[in-house]
Design a protein around this motif. Structure first.
Motif, PDB file in Angstrom:
ATOM      1  N   MET A   1       0.838  -1.203   0.000  1.00 33.81           N
ATOM      2  CA  MET A   1       0.000   0.000   0.000  1.00 33.81           C
ATOM      3  C   MET A   1       0.870   1.249   0.000  1.00 33.81           C
ATOM      4  O   MET A   1       1.667   1.440   0.913  1.00 33.81           O
ATOM      5  N   ASN A   2       0.740   2.050  -1.049  1.00 32.98           N
ATOM      6  CA  ASN A   2       1.422   3.345  -1.060  1.00 32.98           C
ATOM      7  C   ASN A   2       0.375   4.418  -0.831  1.00 32.98           C
ATOM      8  O   ASN A   2      -0.569   4.559  -1.607  1.00 32.98           O
ATOM      9  N   LEU A   3       0.582   5.133   0.277  1.00 35.54           N
ATOM     10  CA  LEU A   3      -0.433   6.055   0.759  1.00 35.54           C
ATOM     11  C   LEU A   3       0.164   7.448   0.860  1.00 35.54           C
ATOM     12  O   LEU A   3       1.240   7.621   1.437  1.00 35.54           O
ATOM     13  N   VAL A   4      -0.544   8.435   0.308  1.00 35.11           N
ATOM     14  CA  VAL A   4      -0.094   9.829   0.426  1.00 35.11           C
ATOM     15  C   VAL A   4      -1.025  10.551   1.409  1.00 35.11           C
ATOM     16  O   VAL A   4      -2.245  10.448   1.288  1.00 35.11           O
ATOM     17  N   LEU A   5      -0.448  11.240   2.375  1.00 43.30           N
ATOM     18  CA  LEU A   5      -1.251  12.061   3.273  1.00 43.30           C
ATOM     19  C   LEU A   5      -1.127  13.509   2.843  1.00 43.30           C
ATOM     20  O   LEU A   5      -0.034  14.071   2.803  1.00 43.30           O
ATOM     21  N   LEU A   6      -2.268  14.092   2.492  1.00 42.56           N
ATOM     22  CA  LEU A   6      -2.310  15.504   2.092  1.00 42.56           C
ATOM     23  C   LEU A   6      -2.974  16.297   3.205  1.00 42.56           C
ATOM     24  O   LEU A   6      -3.733  15.744   3.989  1.00 42.56           O
ATOM     25  N   GLY A   7      -2.729  17.588   3.222  1.00 43.72           N
ATOM     26  CA  GLY A   7      -3.374  18.423   4.234  1.00 43.72           C
ATOM     27  C   GLY A   7      -2.435  19.549   4.602  1.00 43.72           C
ATOM     28  O   GLY A   7      -1.220  19.427   4.408  1.00 43.72           O
TER      29      GLY A   7
END
Ligand code: AMP
Length: 216
Positions: free
Chosen positions: A1-7
């Motif tokens: 799982m490649n997950l990007v956290l934006l914010g």
């Protein structure tokens, strides 16, 4: 799982990324942490990056893209990674897509953590970080037992140079201008999920886990 956290800065990306990294057993890649480490060590990269960081501006794309490309070669990234603070521009997102494709991987999910600007200011002006283990505190909302000392490891707590009000306002402006367009970039790919970033840390983590299809 490649997950990007934006914010935006102060939305809790770092806090959530650390927890998710432990839970999912995949590395946490924070370009901000890598750059701060280079600044501490006084490397050429650190010296170049510091000028931008102190002003709340973005470090040039080619510099951070190079860092991430190198990091993703690590064996520990084969099963995936959690990206925190990268990508921050459309050019970085496009580069990440290319790098992933070369490696036969892809960005699976992007979580946009929504927090108001007033809340960001409240959080960041009071944020303190442990020099030793990176644990985060807030002088009012999550104070350490003993002021200035990390509960977990006894390390010294410090305020990041860029967590001062004027710099925070600049970081927010940069976020709106350069990073927010990524929300549409990833929405159009159908991999964007938004979660409310105000509330209990565990509840927000639960929402993220649900969004990525893992039981909370
Ligand atoms: P962060 O810890 O993610 O808030 O990052 C702190 C600072 O490091 C930012 O304000 C930028 O100056 C720099 N930085 C971190 N990640 C990036 C990135 N992906 N692109 C450009 N600059 C970055």
């Amino acid at each position: 799982m490649n997950l990007v956290l934006l914010g935006p800065p102060g939305s809790g990306k770092g806090t959530q990324a650390k927890r998710l990294s432990e839970r999912l057993g995949i590395p946490h890649i924070s370009t901000g942490d890598i750059l701060r480490e280079a600044v501490r060590e006084g490397t050429a990269l650190g010296k170049e990056a510091k000028r931008f960081m102190d002003e709340g501006k973005l470090v040039p794309d080619e510099v951070v893209i190079g860092i991430v490309k190198e990091r993703l070669r690590g064996e520990d990234c084969e099963k995936g990674a959690i990206f925190d603070g990268f990508p921050r521009t459309v050019a970085q997102a496009e580069a990440l897509d290319r790098i992933m494709e070369e490696l036969g991987r892809r960005v699976d999910r992007v979580i946009d953590i929504e927090v108001s600007e007033e809340e960001v200011l409240r959080r960041l002006t009071g944020r303190r970080t442990c020099k030793n283990c990176g644990a985060m505190y807030h002088v009012v909302f999550n104070p350490p037992k003993e002021p200035g000392v990390c509960d977990r490891c006894g390390g010294e707590l410090y305020q990041r140079d860029d967590d001062r009000e004027e710099t925070i306002r600049e970081r927010l402006r940069v976020y709106r201008e350069q990073t927010e367009p990524l929300i549409d970039y990833y929405r159009s790919k159908g991999i964007l999920y938004s979660v409310k970033g105000e509330g209990k840390i565990e509840d927000i983590e639960g929402e993220i886990l649900r969004a990525i299809g893992v039981e909370g």
